[in-house]
Design an enzyme around this catalytic site. Structure first.
Site, PDB file in Angstrom:
ATOM      1  N   PHE A   7      68.154 -14.089  22.843  1.00 49.02           N
ATOM      2  CA  PHE A   7      69.258 -13.953  21.455  1.00 49.02           C
ATOM      3  C   PHE A   7      69.776 -12.144  21.849  1.00 49.02           C
ATOM      4  CE2 PHE A   7      71.422 -12.781  17.583  1.00 49.02           C
ATOM      5  CZ  PHE A   7      72.455 -13.831  17.346  1.00 49.02           C
ATOM      6  N   ASP A  48      67.411  -5.593  25.508  1.00 50.22           N
ATOM      7  CA  ASP A  48      67.383  -5.530  24.398  1.00 50.22           C
ATOM      8  C   ASP A  48      66.577  -5.642  23.722  1.00 50.22           C
ATOM      9  OD1 ASP A  48      68.408  -6.443  22.077  1.00 50.22           O
ATOM     10  OD2 ASP A  48      69.434  -8.485  22.748  1.00 50.22           O
ATOM     11  N   LYS A  61      69.922  -2.816  14.079  1.00 48.61           N
ATOM     12  CA  LYS A  61      68.811  -2.950  13.432  1.00 48.61           C
ATOM     13  C   LYS A  61      68.411  -1.911  12.497  1.00 48.61           C
ATOM     14  CE  LYS A  61      68.073  -8.510  14.438  1.00 48.61           C
ATOM     15  NZ  LYS A  61      68.107  -8.484  13.064  1.00 48.61           N
TER      16      LYS A  61
HETATM   17  N1  PLP Z   1      69.560  -8.687  20.431  1.00 48.10           N
HETATM   18  C1  PLP Z   1      68.493  -9.254  19.395  1.00 48.10           C
HETATM   19  C2  PLP Z   1      67.242  -9.079  20.207  1.00 48.10           C
HETATM   20  C3  PLP Z   1      69.070  -9.392  17.537  1.00 48.10           C
HETATM   21  O1  PLP Z   1      67.806 -10.321  17.575  1.00 48.10           O
HETATM   22  C4  PLP Z   1      70.101  -9.129  17.774  1.00 48.10           C
HETATM   23  C5  PLP Z   1      70.572  -9.456  16.196  1.00 48.10           C
HETATM   24  O2  PLP Z   1      69.591 -10.165  15.661  1.00 48.10           O
HETATM   25  C6  PLP Z   1      71.131  -8.989  17.906  1.00 48.10           C
HETATM   26  C7  PLP Z   1      71.348  -8.930  19.416  1.00 48.10           C
HETATM   27  C8  PLP Z   1      72.898  -9.331  17.505  1.00 48.10           C
HETATM   28  O3  PLP Z   1      72.996  -7.819  16.518  1.00 48.10           O
HETATM   29  P1  PLP Z   1      74.018  -8.332  15.341  1.00 48.10           P
HETATM   30  O4  PLP Z   1      73.707  -9.235  14.382  1.00 48.10           O
HETATM   31  O5  PLP Z   1      74.182  -6.583  14.564  1.00 48.10           O
HETATM   32  O6  PLP Z   1      75.508  -8.232  16.000  1.00 48.10           O
END
Ligand code: PLP
Length: 395
Positions: free
Chosen positions: A129, A214, A243
């Site tokens: 994700f 990520d 986050k």
């Molecule tokens: N990458 C990872 C690993 C995530 O867990 C998330 C959100 O849960 C995102 C990207 C996307 O972040 P945002 O919701 O702040 O765009």
């Protein structure tokens, strides 16, 4: 009739009006132990006095100027993230998806600037994700998130998480990089096989690919290290953060080595709000606390205790809990019972957790909890398991 809020969420019928440390209070004044932390965001809990003070102080001075000018708080945060990581440079955004987007653009630009614009494809992993923009849903590859948003953006090749052979087979002369979460969060706290990330690093070096981590969910102390890559004995070329970085204030960052960022020049990327003084003042305050001596040692020790408690919970309730997963305070309970029901019952027992795919309840508390909060959490989790067992018996 469509409600005033676009109905893209299945929201629980509960509204919080106040927070204090690991607790949230709803409109009726009921208290909840928050082990969801706004989906792994509130690393310092709610209304942390130092974050409140940092935000208040900055709010009285300056909110926004734009990136047309130097932004001193942003420079300070960038410098400190660089000092504390593998990176040489940082770009600030407002969310995780934007941080990943920057990482993807940087990867393409790196090869473009090196005279190889045909190298634009990025290998990603099943279960990943990376956000909800058109590029990041294509990177994530989840059919559910892509449905109805065609045509899917080209440039991603997805393979099974942990399968190095599949990575090898999917690599072509068009491959530019590999994007991976060191621990997959949304798909159920999936930890890759030991050594997998190190082998990815070696493979990228051999093939001239950029390795992108990520760390939107794993970063900022969540796994017991400031960044999860530190546990692997390697470093990526590019890393996305968000986050926990703002402890609840929206901010994202894309960190990179000088080499990986070599294609990025004035005008090649931008953001009106990214790295604004408010977000960076809070980010700096979060960093002060998370990097203070002993803070991360405490997270590792608490994480260890929590894993032991959860292992006991699984032993005591084998018909409810199937597996304990994770590292530090990024933990998950794979369940035999439906996760949505489990999370709802847990809430009735005064505790919040977050569901994820693979029928896993995520337990991602503020990193500032203590043993008493752990005990309180275990009581609520036990009571929830027991209520499933009693239901089963009475059927
Ligand atoms: N990458 C990872 C690993 C995530 O867990 C998330 C959100 O849960 C995102 C990207 C996307 O972040 P945002 O919701 O702040 O765009």
């Amino acid at each position: 009739m469509i409600p005033p809020l676009l109905p893209t969420y299945n929201r629980a019928d509960i509204g919080f009006v106040r927070g204090e440390g690991p607790y949230l209070f709803d409109e009726a004044g009921a208290r909840y132990l928050d082990f969801g932390a706004g989906i792994a965001v509130n690393v310092l809990g709610h209304a942390h006095p130092r974050l409140v003070a940092a935000l208040r102080e900055q709010a009285g001075k300056l909110w926004h100027t734009s990136n047309l000018y130097r932004v001193p708080e942003q420079e300070r945060l960038g410098r400190r993230l660089v000092e504390h990581s593998f990176a040489d440079t940082a770009f600030f955004a407002n969310s995780g998806a934007e941080a990943v987007e920057c990482a993807l653009k940087m990867t393409r630009r790196f090869h473009y600037a090196a005279g190889a614009p045909q190298r634009f494809r990025v290998i990603t992993f099943e279960g990943a994700f990376h956000g909800r923009t058109l590029a990041t849903i294509a990177a994530g590859g989840s059919a559910k998130y892509l449905e109805g948003y065609g045509p899917k953006m080209d440039g991603f090749d997805q393979v099974a998480f942990g399968d190095l052979d599949a990575v090898r087979k999917s690599t072509t002369p068009a491959t530019a990089g590999i994007l991976v979460e060191p621990i997959q969060g949304e798909s159920g706290i999936r930890v890759p096989p030991a050594g997998f990330l190190k082998r990815l690093r070696e493979f990228c070096d051999k093939e001239g690919l950029l390795l992108i981590f990520d760390e939107v969910q794993t970063g900022m102390g969540r796994t017991g290290r400031l960044f999860a890559y530190e546990d692997e004995g390697i470093a990526p070329d590019i890393m996305a953060l968000a986050k926990g970085l703002g402890g609840g204030f929206p901010i994202g960052a894309c960190l990179a080595t000088e080499r990986a960022a070599s294609g990025m020049v004035p005008g090649s990327h931008g953001s009106t709000f990214g790295g604004n003084p408010l977000a960076c003042a809070v980010g700096n305050a979060v960093l002060d606390i998370v990097t203070a001596p002993g803070f991360l040692d405490r997270v590792r020790s608490l994480g260890g205790h929590m894993q032991q408690h959860l292992a006991r919970l699984k032993a005591e309730h084998p018909d409810v809990v199937a597996e304990v997963r994770g590292r530090g305070l990024l933990l998950g309970l794979k369940l035999h019972v439906p996760v949505a029901e489990f999370v709802a019952k847990l809430r009735k027992n005064g505790m919040l957790a977050v569901g994820s795919t693979e029928n896993v309840a995520r337990l991602v508390p503020p990193l500032t909890i203590d043993e008493s909060h752990l005990r309180e959490a275990m009581n609520a989790l036990s009571a929830t398991c027991i209520s499933f067992e009693t239901e089963k018996e009475s059927v």
